[in-house]
Design an enzyme around this catalytic site. Structure first.
Site, PDB file in Angstrom:
ATOM      1  N   GLY A  99       0.838  -1.191   0.000  1.00  5.80           N
ATOM      2  CA  GLY A  99       0.000   0.000   0.000  1.00  5.80           C
ATOM      3  C   GLY A  99       0.873   1.242   0.000  1.00  5.80           C
ATOM      4  O   GLY A  99       1.983   1.241  -0.530  1.00  5.80           O
ATOM      5  N   CYS A 100       0.397   2.281   0.604  1.00  8.30           N
ATOM      6  CA  CYS A 100       1.110   3.556   0.659  1.00  8.30           C
ATOM      7  C   CYS A 100       2.473   3.384   1.331  1.00  8.30           C
ATOM      8  O   CYS A 100       2.561   2.846   2.430  1.00  8.30           O
ATOM      9  CB  CYS A 100       0.267   4.559   1.439  1.00  8.30           C
ATOM     10  N   PHE A 101       3.525   3.856   0.677  1.00  8.77           N
ATOM     11  CA  PHE A 101       4.853   3.677   1.258  1.00  8.77           C
ATOM     12  C   PHE A 101       5.074   4.510   2.510  1.00  8.77           C
ATOM     13  O   PHE A 101       5.941   4.203   3.306  1.00  8.77           O
ATOM     14  CB  PHE A 101       5.986   3.845   0.257  1.00  8.77           C
ATOM     15  N   CYS A 115       3.087   4.540   4.968  1.00 14.92           N
ATOM     16  CA  CYS A 115       2.658   3.632   6.041  1.00 14.92           C
ATOM     17  C   CYS A 115       3.706   2.554   6.318  1.00 14.92           C
ATOM     18  O   CYS A 115       4.072   2.332   7.470  1.00 14.92           O
ATOM     19  CB  CYS A 115       1.345   2.951   5.659  1.00 14.92           C
TER      20      CYS A 115
END
Length: 182
Positions: A15-17, A19
């Site tokens: 997912g979002c890097f 995070c």
């Protein structure tokens, strides 16, 4: 990329890097975490290009770690424990192939450990749904723009960080407290 002797690399897309980077920066034995792009066709992609979903790249992190302090298996455990590996091309409200769940292995041992770990979780029905995480050989990794590096720690009060990343960090500190930097 040259890494220090005795260190190893792990590359995860979850997912979002912002995070995933925030989670792995907390771990004892992790020397560095770099946010970037991997697995696509565009050479030297930019964040704007990644966001439109046309490059084939995933937002990912490249971890440099000391296997004497934390094993690749432990990194896998935390990777799977801090994102949803059952949603195809999405994590929460982040939707698109750039947010896929994928392990980019650097050697055959990492490939085998990843396959075995997914097989075990599948057998035990850990998530109650099929795991969609891909396992691929690590191609070229492109570092993201500087403002993406260490993003959470520099922007904790930003809305996305507060509502999406902080709960992941709190879970990490509760569930994996024995693996954290002191």
């Amino acid at each position: 990329m040259d890494i220090q002797e005795g260190m190893e690399l792990a590359t995860f897309a979850g997912g979002c890097f912002w995070c995933t980077e925030a989670v792995f920066l907390e771990l004892n034995g992790v020397k560095s975490v770099v946010s970037g792009y991997i697995g696509g066709k565009t050479v030297n992609p930019t964040y704007a290009e990644i966001c439109n979903g046309d490059t084939g790249h995933a937002e990912a992190i490249r971890i440099t770690f000391d296997p004497k302090k934390i094993s690749f298996g432990e990194l896998l455990e935390i990777f799977f424990g801090t994102h949803d590996p059952t949603t195809l091309n999405r994590q929460g409200n982040d939707i698109g192939t750039q947010y896929r769940s994928e392990i980019f292995y650097h050697n055959e041992a990492q490939k085998t450990l990843s396959e075995d770990y997914i097989a075990l979780m599948t057998k035990e029905n850990t998530f109650g749904k099929p795991i969609v995480t891909k396992i691929s050989a690590a191609p070229k990794f492109y570092e993201a723009e500087e403002y993406h590096q260490n993003y959470y720690n520099q922007n904790k009060t930003q809305g996305y960080c507060s509502y999406v990343i902080t709960p992941k960090i709190e879970k990490l500190k509760k569930v994996y407290k024995d693996k954290l930097k002191k």
